[in-house]
Design an enzyme around this catalytic site. Structure first.
Site, PDB file in Angstrom:
ATOM      1  N   SER A  64     -72.465  79.885  63.996  1.00  0.00           N
ATOM      2  CA  SER A  64     -73.537  79.572  63.068  1.00  0.00           C
ATOM      3  C   SER A  64     -72.994  79.500  61.647  1.00  0.00           C
ATOM      4  O   SER A  64     -72.130  78.679  61.363  1.00  0.00           O
ATOM      5  CB  SER A  64     -74.658  80.601  63.232  1.00  0.00           C
ATOM      6  OG  SER A  64     -75.841  80.172  62.641  1.00  0.00           O
ATOM      7  N   ASP A  97     -81.480  73.499  69.333  1.00  0.00           N
ATOM      8  CA  ASP A  97     -81.236  74.475  68.273  1.00  0.00           C
ATOM      9  C   ASP A  97     -82.077  74.158  67.033  1.00  0.00           C
ATOM     10  O   ASP A  97     -81.936  73.090  66.451  1.00  0.00           O
ATOM     11  CB  ASP A  97     -79.747  74.451  67.902  1.00  0.00           C
ATOM     12  CG  ASP A  97     -79.331  75.614  67.013  1.00  0.00           C
ATOM     13  OD1 ASP A  97     -80.198  76.205  66.355  1.00  0.00           O
ATOM     14  OD2 ASP A  97     -78.124  75.906  66.974  1.00  0.00           O
ATOM     15  N   HIS A 106     -80.061  77.801  69.767  1.00  0.00           N
ATOM     16  CA  HIS A 106     -79.042  78.426  68.932  1.00  0.00           C
ATOM     17  C   HIS A 106     -78.302  79.541  69.662  1.00  0.00           C
ATOM     18  O   HIS A 106     -77.112  79.762  69.422  1.00  0.00           O
ATOM     19  CB  HIS A 106     -79.712  78.990  67.671  1.00  0.00           C
ATOM     20  CG  HIS A 106     -78.748  79.356  66.591  1.00  0.00           C
ATOM     21  ND1 HIS A 106     -78.032  78.412  65.890  1.00  0.00           N
ATOM     22  CD2 HIS A 106     -78.376  80.556  66.084  1.00  0.00           C
ATOM     23  CE1 HIS A 106     -77.271  79.014  64.989  1.00  0.00           C
ATOM     24  NE2 HIS A 106     -77.460  80.315  65.097  1.00  0.00           N
TER      25      HIS A 106
END
Length: 757
Positions: A605, A690, A725
Site C-alpha cells: 500500500s 481495491d 486491498h
C-alpha cells in the site's frame, strides 16, 4: 479509511499461522529443491519459462498539463472505474498467466512451502474467550475450514466468575452455541469478510457487517443470537462502523460517491433503512466520520477527522432523542479522542503545542471545564487509553517502543480526578508489540495481547491492583518451534540529516553467520503515523528457518518515535521516508547482516509507494523488491478528487493543485520517475476491487517498467480479480499468497532449483 491497509499483511501476524522444522530439514520431496543462495546464478535465465515474452500493454498517448508541465501517460487507459472494460481485463489476465508461467518451474517448491506453512497451524482452535454479561464469547476455527465460527457459552456458575478463570470445557461446561458460521455464509462467494460482529447489550441480538467483494462496502444484518433468525431489515452500502445504542437501536455510517464516510444514522429495529434518521452529515470533503462506544457503554462518540484535525460529538444512549451533542468544536490542528466514566468525559488531546498528546477530563454538564490528568511530555507519546470503573490504562510510546502504564482512579471524594500510582507493565523482549483487548469496565483486570518477532501472539490478563499477569492464550506453533532458537535485536541507523532510525531484527542464531553472506528481507511502511511494531508471523519462519534475517525499518512518516517522527516524513518532507529506508539498508549491509546481492525489500500500500520510490532512487542497492497493492501513481491520483481517499489525503501527501506540492510530488512519484536503468527482481500485486489503491496504479507501474528497464530480471504482476486491498479473505488462501511470495524471493536469489513443469 486510508491506505494503511498494507500494514496488516506481509510482515505482521494477521495473515496466518503456520510448519517448518527448527532443525532446518525439508520434507523429503522438497529437499532436492533447496540450495544456499548463489548470486552468480540467475535462475530465471536458466528456466524455460523465462523464454516467454511478457505482456506488452498497448500505448495510447494521454497528456496531462499543469503549471506549464506536460506529463505523458501512455497507460492511462488501464484505469476503468467500472472494472469491466474487456481490454483492461484481458491485459490483467495476460499478466496473471505470464506470472503463473514464470513461476511454474518452482511451483512444486511453492507447494512445499505452503505445506510447511500450513503445517505450523493448529487448525482447530478457539480464541481467548471474552466475558459479556452471562456469556463467554469466542471464535472457533475448524480443521480444513477457511473461516471462523462465532460462538458463545452460558456462564453456569452462580457467583461472579473470576476473569482469571479458564472457560470451562469439561462436563460442567454449558453447551457451545454457534451464533454464526462464516464458512456457511462464504459459500458461493470468492471473497467473504465480516468487518464487525456486535452483540446487543441484552445478549439477545447480533449485528454483523458483511463484505462479499473486497470493496469494503458492507451490508449489515441483524439476527437472533440463539436461532440465527433475521431480525428487521438489512442496512446496505454502509461502513463497518456499527454500534448498538440500547437493545433496539443501531448507529451506523454511510459513504458518499467517493467512499468517504460522511453520514451517521440512527436505525430503529423493525423500520426500513429509508426512514432512518441522519444524526450528522459531514460536508467537508477532507473529513471522514468514525464511531466508537465508551467502555461504560453509556455514550457513543462520533469523530469527524482529517489527517491532522479531529473533533468529537457524543450521544447519550439513554437519551437518544436528544441527538448528537458537541463535545469538542473543530479547531484546526487539534486532534481529540474521548471516553466516559462516572460524571466525566476523559479526553486525549493533541495540538501543535502538545504534539505527543495530553490526557484531560471534564464534567458531563460542563465540557469546557477541563482538568489535566497527564501532561504532555517531550519524550513520551500518549497513543490511547482504556477506562475502567477504578482504573485507567494508558498506552504510550517511548524510545520507539510501546508501553502500558496503569493508574488508579478514585470513585468518590475530592481526588476523583487524581491519577494514583502509575505502574508500568514489564515486557521481556527487546522489541515487541502490545495491543489492547476487550476488557470488562467493572473489572480490575486489563486484557492485552503481546507478541514479538520470536514470541507467538499471547493474550494476558493483568490484575491492575496487584500487578500480576496471567497468560490466558498463546498461539500454538506446531512443527517443533522453539523461541529460544531465535534472536531479536534493536539497532539504529543514522540518517544523513542526523536522526537515529530504529531497526527491529530477528534471525535464527544457529543458521546466520553475520558475515555479509546471509539473505535478508527488509520491510518498511512509513506513512499515516502508523506504528509497525515487531510482531510474530509464523509463516515468516519459512524464510528465517532458511537462514534469512528479517528486519523492519521504523522510518519517518510512521509513528514509532512520536508525533514529530510522523510530521518529518509527510508533505514536503516525504522524501525522508525513502532516504531513511535506504539508510537502514546501507546500515545492514555495512554491518554484515547482508550484502547488496542478498537484500530483499517488501512493502504494501503506502509501503508499496516506498518500494517504488527506492527502486527508482537506488536500484543498485536491492536484489529483490515485493510491492503489494502499491500506491505508485501518486501525482495523478492526488490530482483527481473523484478517486476515493484523494480529498482526505491532501493533508498527508499535499495538494498538487498547488505548484510547490505538484513538483515535489512529481519528484518522487514512482510512475513518474521510472527511467532507463537496471532494476531488481520485482513482484507487484493488486486487487481489482481495491477501493484504497486502484488496480490501475500497479498495472501502469509494471507496464512502464517493462517499457523502460534495461535488465533481464524478473518483473511479475499478479492481480486478484475477485478481491480488494487486503487480498483474498480465507485464512489458507492468505497462506498460499505468502508461499507464492516466498517462492518468488527464493527463486530470485537462486535459493531454489527450478523443475520442469
Amino acid at each position: 479509511m486510508f491506505r494503511l491497509g498494507g500494514v496488516s499483511s506481509f510482515p505482521l501476524p494477521f495473515a496466518g499461522r503456520l510448519f517448518f522444522s527448527p532443525l532446518f530439514s525439508l520434507p523429503p520431496l522438497a529437499s532436492h529443491l533447496f540450495a544456499r543462495p548463489n548470486p552468480s546464478v540467475s535462475i530465471s535465465s536458466t528456466s524455460a519459462a523465462s523464454m516467454a515474452a511478457p505482456p506488452v500493454a498497448k500505448k495510447a498517448r494521454h497528456e496531462m498539463e499543469m503549471f506549464g508541465d506536460v506529463r505523458v501517460d501512455n497507460y492511462y487507459w488501464l484505469r476503468d472505474d467500472s472494472r469491466s472494460n474487456p481490454d483492461v481485463l484481458s491485459h490483467l489476465k495476460a499478466e496473471n498467466a505470464y506470472t503463473d508461467l514464470m513461476m511454474s518451474d518452482v511451483k512444486q517448491f511453492e507447494d512445499k512451502i505452503y505445506a510447511e506453512i500450513r503445517g505450523r497451524i493448529k487448525e482447530d482452535d478457539i480464541s481467548a474467550p471474552v466475558r459479556r454479561g452471562s456469556y463467554y464469547y469466542y471464535e472457533r476455527t475448524l480443521t480444513g475450514k477457511e473461516y471462523v465460527q462465532h460462538c458463545r457459552r452460558l456462564i453456569t456458575n452462580d457467583g461472579p466468575a473470576s476473569v482469571f478463570d479458564v472457560m470451562p470445557t469439561g462436563p460442567e461446561a454449558s453447551e457451545e452455541h454457534v451464533i454464526l458460521d462464516e464458512n456457511i455464509k462464504a459459500q458461493g462467494h470468492d471473497y467473504y469478510s465480516i468487518g464487525a460482529f456486535k452483540v446487543s447489550p441484552n445478549n439477545k441480538l447480533v449485528a454483523y457487517a458483511e463484505d462479499t467483494k473486497g470493496d469494503e462496502i458492507y451490508t449489515v444484518y441483524v439476527i437472533d443470537a440463539e436461532n440465527g433468525t433475521p431480525v428487521g431489515t438489512t442496512l446496505k452500502e454502509v461502513t463497518s462502523d456499527i454500534e448498538w445504542a440500547g437493545d433496539d437501536t443501531l448507529i451506523y455510517i454511510t459513504m458518499d460517491e467517493i467512499l468517504r464516510p460522511d453520514k451517521v444514522w440512527l436505525h430503529k429495529l423493525g423500520s426500513d433503512q429509508s426512514s432512518d434518521h441522519c444524526l450528522y452529515h459531514e460536508k467537508d470533503d477532507k473529513f471522514s466520520l468514525d464511531l466508537q462506544i465508551s467502555e461504560s457503554k453509556q455514550y457513543l462518540f462520533v469523530g469527524s477527522e482529517s489527517k491532522n484535525t479531529r473533533s468529537i460529538f457524543y450521544l447519550d444512549v439513554s437519551k437518544k432523542e436528544s441527538g448528537l451533542m458537541t463535545l469538542t468544536p473543530r479547531v484546526y490542528g487539534v486532534d481529540i479522542s474521548a471516553s466516559h466514566r462516572g460524571n466525566h468525559f476523559f479526553i486525549k488531546r493533541r495540538s501543535e503545542e502538545f504534539y505527543n498528546s495530553e490526557l484531560l477530563a471534564c464534567p458531563l454538564d460542563n465540557v469546557s471545564e477541563t482538568k489535566v490528568l497527564l501532561p504532555h511530555r517531550e519524550s513520551v507519546k500518549i497513543q490511547d487509553f482504556q477506562l475502567f470503573n477504578d482504573h485507567i490504562a494508558v498506552y504510550e510510546r517511548e524510545n520507539g517502543l510501546p508501553k502500558v502504564t496503569v493508574y488508579g482512579l478514585p470513585t468518590t471524594g475530592e481526588s476523583i480526578l487524581q491519577l494514583q500510582g502509575g505502574r508500568t507493565i514489564d515486557f521481556v523482549d527487546p522489541v515487541y508489540s502490545v495491543d489492547s483487548e476487550e476488557s470488562e469496565f467493572s473489572s480490575k483486570i486489563l486484557r492485552f495481547s503481546y507478541s514479538s518477532m520470536r514470541t507467538p501472539p499471547s493474550v494476558y490478563d493483568y490484575d491492575m491492583n496487584t500487578g500480576t499477569s496471567v497468560l490466558k492464550k498463546i498461539e500454538k506453533v506446531l512443527g517443533g518451534f522453539d523461541a529460544s532458537n531465535y534472536v531479536t535485536e534493536r539497532k539504529w541507523a543514522v540518517a544523513s540529516d542526523g536522526p537515529r532510525v530504529p531497526i527491529s531484527i530477528v534471525y535464527r542464531k544457529d543458521l546466520v553467520k553475520l558475515d555479509g553472506s546471509d539473505p535478508l528481507l527488509l520491510y518498511g511502511y512509513g506513512s499515516y503515523e502508523a506504528c509497525i511494531d515487531p510482531s510474530f508471523k509464523a509463516s515468516r519462519l519459512s524464510l528465517v528457518d532458511r537462514g534469512f534475517i528479517f528486519a523492519i525499518a521504523h522510518i519517518r512518516g510512521g509513528g514509532e518515535m512520536g508525533r514529530q517522527w510522523y510530521e518529518n516524513g509527510k508533505l514536503l518532507k516525504k522524501k525522508n521516508t525513502f532516504t531513511d529506508f535506504i539508510t537502514c539498508a546501507e546500515y545492514l549491509i555495512e554491518n554484515k547482516y547482508c550484502s547488496k546481492e542478498k537484500i530483499c525489500i517488501n512493502g504494501r500500500s503506502a509501503g508499496g509507494l516506498l518500494m517504488g520510490a527506492v527502486v527508482n532512487m537506488r536500484p543498485d542497492l536491492f536484489r529483490v523488491a515485493v510491492a503489494g497493492v502499491p500506491f505508485v501513481d501518486v501525482l495523478t491520483t492526488m490530482l483527481d478528487p473523484s478517486i476515493p481517499l484523494t480529498t482526505s489525503e491532501w493533508e498527508e501527501w499535499g495538494d498538487p493543485r498547488k505548484e510547490e506540492f505538484y513538483f515535489y510530488m512529481k519528484s518522487y512519484s514512482p510512475v513518474d520517475n521510472i527511467k532507463a536503468q537496471n532494476y531488481p527482481n520485482i513482484l507487484v500485486t493488486a486487487g481489482l476491487n481495491d477501493p484504497r489503491v486502484m488496480y490501475s496504479e500497479p498495472a501502469k507501474f509494471v507496464a512502464k517498467l517493462r517499457e523502460m528497464k534495461t535488465d533481464d530480471n524478473m518483473l511479475l504482476f499478479k492481480c486478484e480479480l475477485g478481491a480488494g486491498h487486503f487480498s483474498k479473505s480465507g485464512r489458507f488462501e492468505k497462506l498460499q499468497e505468502d508461499a507464492f511470495t516466498y517462492a518468488f524471493i527464493l527463486k530470485a536469489l537462486g535459493m531454489v532449483a527450478p523443475t520442469s513443469s
